[in-house]
Scaffold this active site. Structure first.
Site, PDB file in Angstrom:
ATOM      1  N   GLU B  57       1.401 -14.029  -1.497  1.00  0.00           N
ATOM      2  CA  GLU B  57       0.278 -14.555  -0.725  1.00  0.00           C
ATOM      3  C   GLU B  57      -1.054 -14.429  -1.462  1.00  0.00           C
ATOM      4  O   GLU B  57      -1.970 -15.231  -1.238  1.00  0.00           O
ATOM      5  CB  GLU B  57       0.183 -13.864   0.641  1.00  0.00           C
ATOM      6  CG  GLU B  57       1.292 -14.256   1.610  1.00  0.00           C
ATOM      7  CD  GLU B  57       2.547 -13.393   1.463  1.00  0.00           C
ATOM      8  OE1 GLU B  57       2.639 -12.628   0.479  1.00  0.00           O
ATOM      9  OE2 GLU B  57       3.417 -13.484   2.343  1.00  0.00           O
ATOM     10  N   PHE B 119       7.389  -5.104  14.559  1.00  0.00           N
ATOM     11  CA  PHE B 119       7.824  -5.430  13.203  1.00  0.00           C
ATOM     12  C   PHE B 119       6.846  -6.427  12.571  1.00  0.00           C
ATOM     13  O   PHE B 119       6.504  -7.431  13.177  1.00  0.00           O
ATOM     14  CB  PHE B 119       9.239  -6.021  13.235  1.00  0.00           C
ATOM     15  CG  PHE B 119       9.709  -6.459  11.873  1.00  0.00           C
ATOM     16  CD1 PHE B 119       9.901  -5.529  10.863  1.00  0.00           C
ATOM     17  CD2 PHE B 119       9.928  -7.799  11.593  1.00  0.00           C
ATOM     18  CE1 PHE B 119      10.313  -5.923   9.603  1.00  0.00           C
ATOM     19  CE2 PHE B 119      10.344  -8.203  10.327  1.00  0.00           C
ATOM     20  CZ  PHE B 119      10.532  -7.265   9.334  1.00  0.00           C
ATOM     21  N   GLN B 120       6.420  -6.132  11.382  1.00  0.00           N
ATOM     22  CA  GLN B 120       5.439  -6.932  10.642  1.00  0.00           C
ATOM     23  C   GLN B 120       4.152  -7.128  11.442  1.00  0.00           C
ATOM     24  O   GLN B 120       3.496  -8.164  11.329  1.00  0.00           O
ATOM     25  CB  GLN B 120       6.037  -8.278  10.202  1.00  0.00           C
ATOM     26  CG  GLN B 120       7.117  -8.101   9.139  1.00  0.00           C
ATOM     27  CD  GLN B 120       7.477  -9.367   8.403  1.00  0.00           C
ATOM     28  OE1 GLN B 120       7.421 -10.461   8.950  1.00  0.00           O
ATOM     29  NE2 GLN B 120       7.859  -9.228   7.141  1.00  0.00           N
ATOM     30  N   LYS B 169       2.616 -15.460  17.751  1.00  0.00           N
ATOM     31  CA  LYS B 169       3.740 -16.395  17.752  1.00  0.00           C
ATOM     32  C   LYS B 169       3.922 -17.073  19.108  1.00  0.00           C
ATOM     33  O   LYS B 169       4.255 -18.259  19.185  1.00  0.00           O
ATOM     34  CB  LYS B 169       5.023 -15.662  17.346  1.00  0.00           C
ATOM     35  CG  LYS B 169       6.146 -16.606  16.980  1.00  0.00           C
ATOM     36  CD  LYS B 169       7.340 -15.852  16.410  1.00  0.00           C
ATOM     37  CE  LYS B 169       8.421 -16.831  15.966  1.00  0.00           C
ATOM     38  NZ  LYS B 169       9.615 -16.130  15.452  1.00  0.00           N
ATOM     39  N   MET B 487     -11.344  -5.116 -22.271  1.00  0.00           N
ATOM     40  CA  MET B 487     -12.662  -4.689 -21.827  1.00  0.00           C
ATOM     41  C   MET B 487     -12.675  -3.193 -21.524  1.00  0.00           C
ATOM     42  O   MET B 487     -13.651  -2.497 -21.812  1.00  0.00           O
ATOM     43  CB  MET B 487     -13.092  -5.502 -20.590  1.00  0.00           C
ATOM     44  CG  MET B 487     -14.552  -5.367 -20.251  1.00  0.00           C
ATOM     45  SD  MET B 487     -15.650  -5.946 -21.568  1.00  0.00           S
ATOM     46  CE  MET B 487     -15.961  -7.633 -21.092  1.00  0.00           C
TER      47      MET B 487
END
Lengths: 188, 588
Positions: B57, B119-120, B169, B487
């Site tokens: 993502e 969940f999630q 959802k 760097m």
């Protein structure tokens, strides 16, 4: 309109004209922030203060316009003039914030705070507490044979003074609302 | 019930897709998961919106950033709840720092599970509150469409930025009334775009008198649009004032323009930084006095009158106190500025400007980008010069990762138009460039899109090569491979007694084999003589390329204003690079 009224997108930053912008002196300002009454707005305002390291001395919030879905957040904050200007600009760009007023510089304003103080005591101390409460125009809102709960309204300094006097007389608990403030005079 | 109201009734998931279509969205970058399945089901049943399946993502957010920066349109991301949303946080923060319009739509567990550690489940609006311009949790399907339209409005209005809409959802499944964009409540959020005319007139007076002026331009010019860039060019060319730009603003004024000074700042050009330090009038156009630009704040341009044009009032006086703030959109302000300056007779201080120009020529003669060439090893600067020479004039877009290569790209590649340079400026996100290049390529399928990378940054999101191959995005990954975190190594050399703590990689992949494993082309080059042919092979290959360019391992990126130094106190290539001690060592 006061020259210090910060409008969203306004280029009027005339606060600088009145005060030394580079001053390191800390100033205490009372800000009135009118926000849309929607979830998460308070978290966004508080998150701004914690995330950028600004101080909050007192904060009150409640819905003030049910129909228009507006809440008023009153914040007392301390900072250098530059930090205070930053706070106002940062508040002003939060999307659900509608208006930011700096009551400290926009002209005279009244500030009030409500406090509840529980004082336990017997005998002379109890009588003295009641006598002082009358002088400070505090109301008794609860009483037992060995305690009072006083309610008082006033400027924060008045509440501080009253609490200091009550401490040796048996002050055991205090609840304060934080400052609510309005500009004096007619509609802004 | 009339037919019309029937048509407006639909599920939340359908509303999401309908709202995206009504907002003119062509591409969505996303990754499916449990809490967004209803929306994916709707995407499946239509052909107007293209979906790019990413591999992570974070990649989706950077692709959307690349898409947004190269088109001027908002980038759209679709992720699931919990880890899907938390993985998007880096991209959101990056977009917030660089003012990139993103609309992220995240799934959430059903409303009745919110707060139960389902969940999630993650507190997505809580987590993303400090890294979005605004975010919303939609609990009522009747509010869903309006919220999405508002989200697009907020992301693209005023100072652009990322927004997030979190949709449980059950709201995606539920029926509600769709609100088209025309009927959506106009949000009170309407930042002012016109500048104060009195302030603009005051700036015109300063322009008429200035002896040593400089335009210091930033990403705000590009965000304001191509017309604003055009106005900047007209203003700079008709006044003859020199122009320098931040990393974010490259391309707003053409690098081939006669008044171009080059980039300023920590690794900016000597002439640009000296002009900033010695000027008597600094006109900041859409930049924000970042600490990489100012160096030591109390030594920053001590003798100048400073004007600052910015759409965000909180950018004014945040770091540097300015004398003349003008709050407004760059395009609108420059238009008024030009009009007033012309109507007053196009005056400038010609005598002062002539002296100023000859002073600038002296600074240019220092040749601050000089480096020691080599016949046997590819110098990273040389690689950039060859890349510039061989791609110049093509329909070219450049993205970068973060580090030395990014600064060399900014110094040696030249941009004559806006929206052609995509880099992570504010947040400095390693792993930005590869996904960003894919986002750019999706928006411009026929263009030459090159990600100038370091091998360490590139590995951070290398999984997105899979996306490039799947969606036939022929992005060119130009990796300056020094087997070091260049760097970091440079700072350790200068600031930490040459103790190279964990700044090299011992087991780098074979990039050619890696390319083959992904199903694209790999090219490896380690000798300057082969470089041109290899670059041409990369350009001419019809597909994604991983170009492994082995370069000098211990090259330092110069010039450099060490943290805590003033603009006129730079390390130049001709200096013996010495250790930096004292207060500067504590700064980042």
């Amino acid at each position: 309109m006061s020259p210090l009224h910060i409008q969203q997108g306004s280029s009027k930053h005339s606060a600088y004209d009145l005060r030394d912008p580079n001053s390191e002196v800390l100033e205490r300002h009372t800000l009135a922030v009118i926000v849309a009454n929607e979830p998460g707005v308070l978290a966004r305002v508080i998150g701004l203060f914690s995330g950028r390291g600004y101080n909050i001395e007192s904060l009150t919030v409640a819905e003030t316009d049910h129909k228009g879905h507006r809440s008023r957040i009153t914040i007392v904050t301390v900072g250098t003039p530059q930090v205070i200007e930053q706070i106002k600009a940062q508040l002003g760009r939060i999307v659900p914030v509608h208006e930011v007023h700096d009551l400290t510089v926009e002209g005279a304003s009244v500030e009030r705070e409500l406090a509840l103080l529980k004082v336990e005591g017997k005998g002379d101390a109890r009588i003295e507490a009641l006598r002082l409460a009358e002088i400070f125009r505090a109301n008794v809102v609860d009483s037992t044979l060995e305690s009072f709960v006083f309610e008082m309204t006033g400027a924060p300094s008045k509440i501080d003074a009253f609490a200091d006097l009550m401490r040796p007389l048996g002050l055991c608990e205090i609840a304060r609302t934080g400052v609510a403030a309005l500009a004096r005079g007619g509609a802004a | 019930m009339s037919q019309q109201t029937n048509a407006a009734q639909m599920t939340g998931a359908k509303m999401v897709v309908q709202a995206l279509k009504d907002q003119g969205v062509e591409v969505v970058f996303g990754y499916p998961g449990g809490a967004v399945l209803p929306i994916y089901d709707e995407l499946f049943q239509q052909n107007e919106i293209r979906h790019i399946l990413v591999r992570h993502e974070q990649g989706a957010t950077h692709m959307a950033e690349g898409y947004a920066r190269s088109t001027g349109k908002p980038g759209v991301v679709l992720v699931t709840s919990g880890p899907g949303a938390t993985n998007a946080v880096t991209g959101l923060t990056d977009a917030l720092m660089d003012s990139i319009p993103l609309v992220v739509i995240s799934g959430q567990v059903p409303t009745f599970l919110i707060g139960t550690d389902g969940f999630q489940e993650a507190d997505t609006v809580g987590i993303t509150r400090p890294c979005t311009k605004n975010n919303w949790l939609v609990k009522d399907p009747d509010n869903l469409a309006e919220t999405i339209h508002q989200a697009f409005h907020v992301a693209t209005t005023g100072r652009p930025g990322p927004v997030l809409v979190d949709i449980p959802k059950d709201v995606q499944f539920a029926d509600g009334t769709y609100t088209p964009p025309q009927k959506a409540k106009v949000d009170h959020y309407q930042p002012r775009v016109k500048g104060d005319i009195a302030a603009i007139t005051a700036l015109v007076e300063l322009i008429e008198q200035a002896e040593r002026p400089v335009f210091y331009t930033g990403g705000g010019v590009i965000n304001s649009g191509p017309a604003a860039c055009q106005l900047l060019c007209e203003l700079a060319d008709s006044t003859g004032f020199p122009v320098t730009s931040t990393l974010m603003g490259l391309g707003a004024y053409p690098a081939s323009g006669k008044n171009w000074l080059g980039m300023l700042g920590m690794h900016g050009l000597y002439e640009a930084n000296m002009a900033m330090h010695d000027c008597d009038l600094m006109i900041n156009v859409g930049a924000r006095f970042d600490d990489r630009i100012t160096g030591r704040v109390n030594a920053f341009s001590p003798h100048s009158t400073k004007a600052h044009i910015d759409i965000d009032p909180s950018s004014v006086n945040k770091v540097i106190r300015v004398d003349l703030p003008i709050i407004g959109d760059v395009g609108h302000v420059l238009e008024d500025l030009l009009r007033i300056w012309k109507s007053r007779g196009r005056k400038t201080n010609k005598e002062g400007l002539a002296k100023w120009r000859s002073q600038i020529e002296e600074w240019k003669a220092v040749n601050c980008l000089a480096y020691k060439g080599s016949d046997s090893i590819i110098k990273p600067q040389y690689a950039m010069q060859r890349l510039e020479a061989l791609t110049k004039g093509r329909d070219r877009y450049i993205t970068t990762e973060v580090g030395q290569h990014q600064m060399w790209a900014a110094q040696f590649l030249h941009f004559d138009a806006p929206n052609r340079w995509m880099t992570s400026g504010g947040l400095g996100t390693m792993g930005y460039g590869l996904p960003a290049s894919i986002g750019v390529q999706v928006a411009h399928p026929d263009a030459l899109v090159i990600n100038v990378a370091g091998e360490a940054s590139w590995l951070m999101n290398m999984q997105e090569m899979g996306t490039a191959v799947q969606f036939r995005a022929p992005v060119k990954q130009f990796i300056l491979n020094n087997e070091r975190l260049g760097m970091v190594r440079q700072w350790q050399q200068l600031l930490h007694g040459e103790r190279y703590s964990h700044s090299w990689s011992e087991s780098l992949p074979d990039f050619v084999k890696l390319a083959e494993a992904f199903g694209c082309k790999g090219i490896k080059v380690d000798h300057p003589d082969q470089l041109d042919d290899a670059i041409m092979e990369m350009i001419n290959y019809d597909g994604p390329v991983i170009f492994d360019c082995l370069v000098e391992k211990h090259e330092n990126c110069l010039p450099m204003i060490p943290s805590g130094n003033a603009h006129n106190d730079m390390l130049l290539p001709s200096d013996d690079v010495r250790a930096i001690t004292g207060a500067g060592a504590a700064l980042v």
